[in-house]
Design a protein around this motif. Sequence first.
Motif, PDB file in Angstrom:
ATOM      1  N   LEU A 134      -7.471   7.331  -6.243  1.00  0.00           N
ATOM      2  CA  LEU A 134      -7.403   6.139  -5.703  1.00  0.00           C
ATOM      3  C   LEU A 134      -6.137   6.971  -4.428  1.00  0.00           C
ATOM      4  O   LEU A 134      -5.680   5.715  -3.286  1.00  0.00           O
ATOM      5  CB  LEU A 134      -6.565   5.325  -6.473  1.00  0.00           C
ATOM      6  N   LEU A 135      -5.362   7.588  -5.044  1.00  0.00           N
ATOM      7  CA  LEU A 135      -4.608   8.125  -3.522  1.00  0.00           C
ATOM      8  C   LEU A 135      -4.967   8.658  -2.562  1.00  0.00           C
ATOM      9  O   LEU A 135      -4.098   7.855  -1.669  1.00  0.00           O
ATOM     10  CB  LEU A 135      -3.853   9.420  -4.259  1.00  0.00           C
ATOM     11  N   PRO A 136      -6.235   8.623  -1.406  1.00  0.00           N
ATOM     12  CA  PRO A 136      -6.655   9.052  -0.131  1.00  0.00           C
ATOM     13  C   PRO A 136      -6.801   7.746   0.287  1.00  0.00           C
ATOM     14  O   PRO A 136      -6.853   7.680   1.433  1.00  0.00           O
ATOM     15  CB  PRO A 136      -8.356   9.603  -0.730  1.00  0.00           C
ATOM     16  N   TRP A 137      -7.420   6.547  -0.952  1.00  0.00           N
ATOM     17  CA  TRP A 137      -7.522   4.881  -0.245  1.00  0.00           C
ATOM     18  C   TRP A 137      -6.177   4.340   0.040  1.00  0.00           C
ATOM     19  O   TRP A 137      -6.136   3.883   1.245  1.00  0.00           O
ATOM     20  CB  TRP A 137      -7.919   4.351  -1.041  1.00  0.00           C
ATOM     21  N   MET A 138      -5.079   4.413  -1.094  1.00  0.00           N
ATOM     22  CA  MET A 138      -4.185   4.465  -0.562  1.00  0.00           C
ATOM     23  C   MET A 138      -3.387   5.071   0.621  1.00  0.00           C
ATOM     24  O   MET A 138      -2.701   3.550   1.604  1.00  0.00           O
ATOM     25  CB  MET A 138      -2.772   4.336  -1.786  1.00  0.00           C
ATOM     26  N   ARG A 178      -4.850   6.278   3.824  1.00  0.00           N
ATOM     27  CA  ARG A 178      -5.529   4.939   4.569  1.00  0.00           C
ATOM     28  C   ARG A 178      -5.516   3.695   4.825  1.00  0.00           C
ATOM     29  O   ARG A 178      -4.987   3.727   5.648  1.00  0.00           O
ATOM     30  CB  ARG A 178      -7.066   5.739   4.760  1.00  0.00           C
ATOM     31  N   LEU A 179      -5.411   3.173   3.791  1.00  0.00           N
ATOM     32  CA  LEU A 179      -4.639   1.591   3.734  1.00  0.00           C
ATOM     33  C   LEU A 179      -3.359   1.168   4.599  1.00  0.00           C
ATOM     34  O   LEU A 179      -2.762   0.822   5.490  1.00  0.00           O
ATOM     35  CB  LEU A 179      -4.355   0.860   2.427  1.00  0.00           C
ATOM     36  N   LYS A 180      -2.417   2.060   3.974  1.00  0.00           N
ATOM     37  CA  LYS A 180      -0.620   1.803   4.378  1.00  0.00           C
ATOM     38  C   LYS A 180      -0.857   2.592   5.748  1.00  0.00           C
ATOM     39  O   LYS A 180      -0.423   1.933   6.534  1.00  0.00           O
ATOM     40  CB  LYS A 180      -0.463   3.798   3.087  1.00  0.00           C
ATOM     41  N   PHE A 181      -1.106   3.468   6.250  1.00  0.00           N
ATOM     42  CA  PHE A 181      -1.840   4.239   8.164  1.00  0.00           C
ATOM     43  C   PHE A 181      -2.798   3.054   8.701  1.00  0.00           C
ATOM     44  O   PHE A 181      -2.301   2.628  10.008  1.00  0.00           O
ATOM     45  CB  PHE A 181      -1.984   5.366   7.458  1.00  0.00           C
ATOM     46  N   ALA A 182      -3.517   2.551   8.161  1.00  0.00           N
ATOM     47  CA  ALA A 182      -4.112   1.247   8.734  1.00  0.00           C
ATOM     48  C   ALA A 182      -3.275  -0.109   8.743  1.00  0.00           C
ATOM     49  O   ALA A 182      -3.484   0.055  10.154  1.00  0.00           O
ATOM     50  CB  ALA A 182      -5.688   1.115   7.814  1.00  0.00           C
ATOM     51  N   SER A 183      -2.684  -0.475   8.040  1.00  0.00           N
ATOM     52  CA  SER A 183      -1.870  -1.231   8.299  1.00  0.00           C
ATOM     53  C   SER A 183      -0.700  -1.371   8.749  1.00  0.00           C
ATOM     54  O   SER A 183      -0.577  -2.259   9.827  1.00  0.00           O
ATOM     55  CB  SER A 183      -1.982  -2.474   6.431  1.00  0.00           C
ATOM     56  N   LEU A 184      -0.302   0.214   8.487  1.00  0.00           N
ATOM     57  CA  LEU A 184       1.034   0.255   9.531  1.00  0.00           C
ATOM     58  C   LEU A 184       0.797   0.424  11.709  1.00  0.00           C
ATOM     59  O   LEU A 184       1.389  -0.860  11.865  1.00  0.00           O
ATOM     60  CB  LEU A 184       1.604   1.426   9.104  1.00  0.00           C
ATOM     61  N   ALA A 185      -0.610   0.332  10.959  1.00  0.00           N
ATOM     62  CA  ALA A 185      -0.740   1.483  12.824  1.00  0.00           C
ATOM     63  C   ALA A 185      -0.943  -0.676  13.666  1.00  0.00           C
ATOM     64  O   ALA A 185      -0.943  -1.376  14.359  1.00  0.00           O
ATOM     65  CB  ALA A 185      -2.391   1.353  13.232  1.00  0.00           C
ATOM     66  N   ILE A 186      -1.835  -1.734  12.802  1.00  0.00           N
ATOM     67  CA  ILE A 186      -2.308  -2.708  12.786  1.00  0.00           C
ATOM     68  C   ILE A 186      -1.251  -3.586  13.168  1.00  0.00           C
ATOM     69  O   ILE A 186      -1.292  -4.404  13.967  1.00  0.00           O
ATOM     70  CB  ILE A 186      -3.401  -3.269  11.866  1.00  0.00           C
ATOM     71  N   CYS A 187      -0.329  -3.549  12.028  1.00  0.00           N
ATOM     72  CA  CYS A 187       1.646  -3.803  12.492  1.00  0.00           C
ATOM     73  C   CYS A 187       1.910  -4.024  14.448  1.00  0.00           C
ATOM     74  O   CYS A 187       2.684  -4.692  14.837  1.00  0.00           O
ATOM     75  CB  CYS A 187       2.670  -3.676  11.576  1.00  0.00           C
ATOM     76  N   SER A 196       0.691  -1.348  -0.158  1.00  0.00           N
ATOM     77  CA  SER A 196       0.125  -0.736   0.463  1.00  0.00           C
ATOM     78  C   SER A 196       1.369   1.169  -0.117  1.00  0.00           C
ATOM     79  O   SER A 196      -0.013   2.225  -0.748  1.00  0.00           O
ATOM     80  CB  SER A 196      -0.791   0.155   1.486  1.00  0.00           C
ATOM     81  N   ASP A 197       2.006   0.777   0.284  1.00  0.00           N
ATOM     82  CA  ASP A 197       3.024   2.242   0.535  1.00  0.00           C
ATOM     83  C   ASP A 197       3.534   2.761  -1.043  1.00  0.00           C
ATOM     84  O   ASP A 197       3.562   4.142  -1.265  1.00  0.00           O
ATOM     85  CB  ASP A 197       4.152   2.298   1.842  1.00  0.00           C
ATOM     86  N   TYR A 198       4.137   1.816  -1.257  1.00  0.00           N
ATOM     87  CA  TYR A 198       4.289   1.899  -2.680  1.00  0.00           C
ATOM     88  C   TYR A 198       3.117   2.094  -3.568  1.00  0.00           C
ATOM     89  O   TYR A 198       3.002   3.030  -5.067  1.00  0.00           O
ATOM     90  CB  TYR A 198       5.022   0.290  -3.428  1.00  0.00           C
ATOM     91  N   GLY A 199       2.174   1.488  -3.359  1.00  0.00           N
ATOM     92  CA  GLY A 199       0.950   1.756  -4.136  1.00  0.00           C
ATOM     93  C   GLY A 199       0.391   3.658  -4.132  1.00  0.00           C
ATOM     94  O   GLY A 199       0.246   4.305  -4.905  1.00  0.00           O
ATOM     95  N   GLU A 200       0.791   4.521  -3.232  1.00  0.00           N
ATOM     96  CA  GLU A 200       0.364   5.488  -2.364  1.00  0.00           C
ATOM     97  C   GLU A 200       1.677   6.536  -2.932  1.00  0.00           C
ATOM     98  O   GLU A 200       1.083   7.371  -4.068  1.00  0.00           O
ATOM     99  CB  GLU A 200       0.728   5.617  -1.104  1.00  0.00           C
ATOM    100  N   ASN A 201       2.540   5.713  -3.310  1.00  0.00           N
ATOM    101  CA  ASN A 201       3.614   6.379  -3.966  1.00  0.00           C
ATOM    102  C   ASN A 201       3.721   6.898  -5.707  1.00  0.00           C
ATOM    103  O   ASN A 201       3.563   7.396  -6.066  1.00  0.00           O
ATOM    104  CB  ASN A 201       5.314   6.076  -3.675  1.00  0.00           C
ATOM    105  N   VAL A 202       3.230   5.827  -5.928  1.00  0.00           N
ATOM    106  CA  VAL A 202       3.250   5.234  -7.614  1.00  0.00           C
ATOM    107  C   VAL A 202       1.478   6.264  -8.222  1.00  0.00           C
ATOM    108  O   VAL A 202       1.941   6.188  -9.123  1.00  0.00           O
ATOM    109  CB  VAL A 202       2.037   3.937  -8.210  1.00  0.00           C
ATOM    110  N   SER A 203       0.988   6.450  -6.941  1.00  0.00           N
ATOM    111  CA  SER A 203      -0.742   7.201  -7.212  1.00  0.00           C
ATOM    112  C   SER A 203      -0.430   8.322  -7.663  1.00  0.00           C
ATOM    113  O   SER A 203      -1.126   9.390  -7.783  1.00  0.00           O
ATOM    114  CB  SER A 203      -1.398   6.618  -6.071  1.00  0.00           C
ATOM    115  N   SER A 204       0.952   8.453  -6.565  1.00  0.00           N
ATOM    116  CA  SER A 204       1.132  10.177  -5.933  1.00  0.00           C
ATOM    117  C   SER A 204       1.879  10.587  -7.200  1.00  0.00           C
ATOM    118  O   SER A 204       1.438  12.247  -8.316  1.00  0.00           O
ATOM    119  CB  SER A 204       1.932  10.472  -5.533  1.00  0.00           C
ATOM    120  N   LEU A 205       2.706  10.176  -7.828  1.00  0.00           N
ATOM    121  CA  LEU A 205       3.429  10.033  -9.020  1.00  0.00           C
ATOM    122  C   LEU A 205       2.395  10.218 -10.582  1.00  0.00           C
ATOM    123  O   LEU A 205       2.494  11.234 -11.209  1.00  0.00           O
ATOM    124  CB  LEU A 205       5.050   9.336  -9.709  1.00  0.00           C
TER     125      LEU A 205
END
Length: 184
Positions: free
Chosen positions: A151-155, A157-166, A127-136
């Motif tokens: 997609l960018l806002p969702w990526m 959210r998914l990045k920070f949610a999965s990081l928090a869960i980890c 999701s972090d790489y997806g966010e980066n690609v979406s940003s570019l």
Amino acid sequence: MKAGSAIPLWILALLAVLCLAVLAWTTFGFVVPFKHETGQAVLDTYFAGYEQSAVFHMQKVLDGNETAARLLSAMYFGPELIFPALLTALLFLVFLWLGPVSSWFGRPLHPLLAKAIYLLPFIYGISDYGENVSSLIAFGNGASAGLATYLLPWMTRLKFASLAICFIVAARLAIARWLSQGRD
């Protein structure tokens, strides 16, 4: 063999130091200068997420400020190529170091659930790489900018949610491991 004994603690420490170094590079080399240049934070740092309107606003800011656009692009082609992989590796190795999943919860887990727990760091990384690609793509002039803008806002959210869960799972597992060592 004791839980997690195959992974030396120095490897985890080295990965943590590398993560902190790359995070410092990102923050002081790109995020702070971007904020100074535009008066706005990089969207990647919005922990609570943001809406599509923030992406449209950032597109306007970048269209009018070539220096900020170059900073953002350099960030994605610099430290943001390295950081998600380092943090994913660190999180995965921490999960392995903490031992088998069955020892984490004190009861047997369904095998698919046990394997899914080990996938959490990879969900963060993808999701972090997806966010980066979406940003570019969203901040470029390509034909797919509309989809990336959506997609960018969702990526993010998914990045920070999965990081928090980890982090929550790792903290719970570390506490469980510490408590189980106290019983031995």
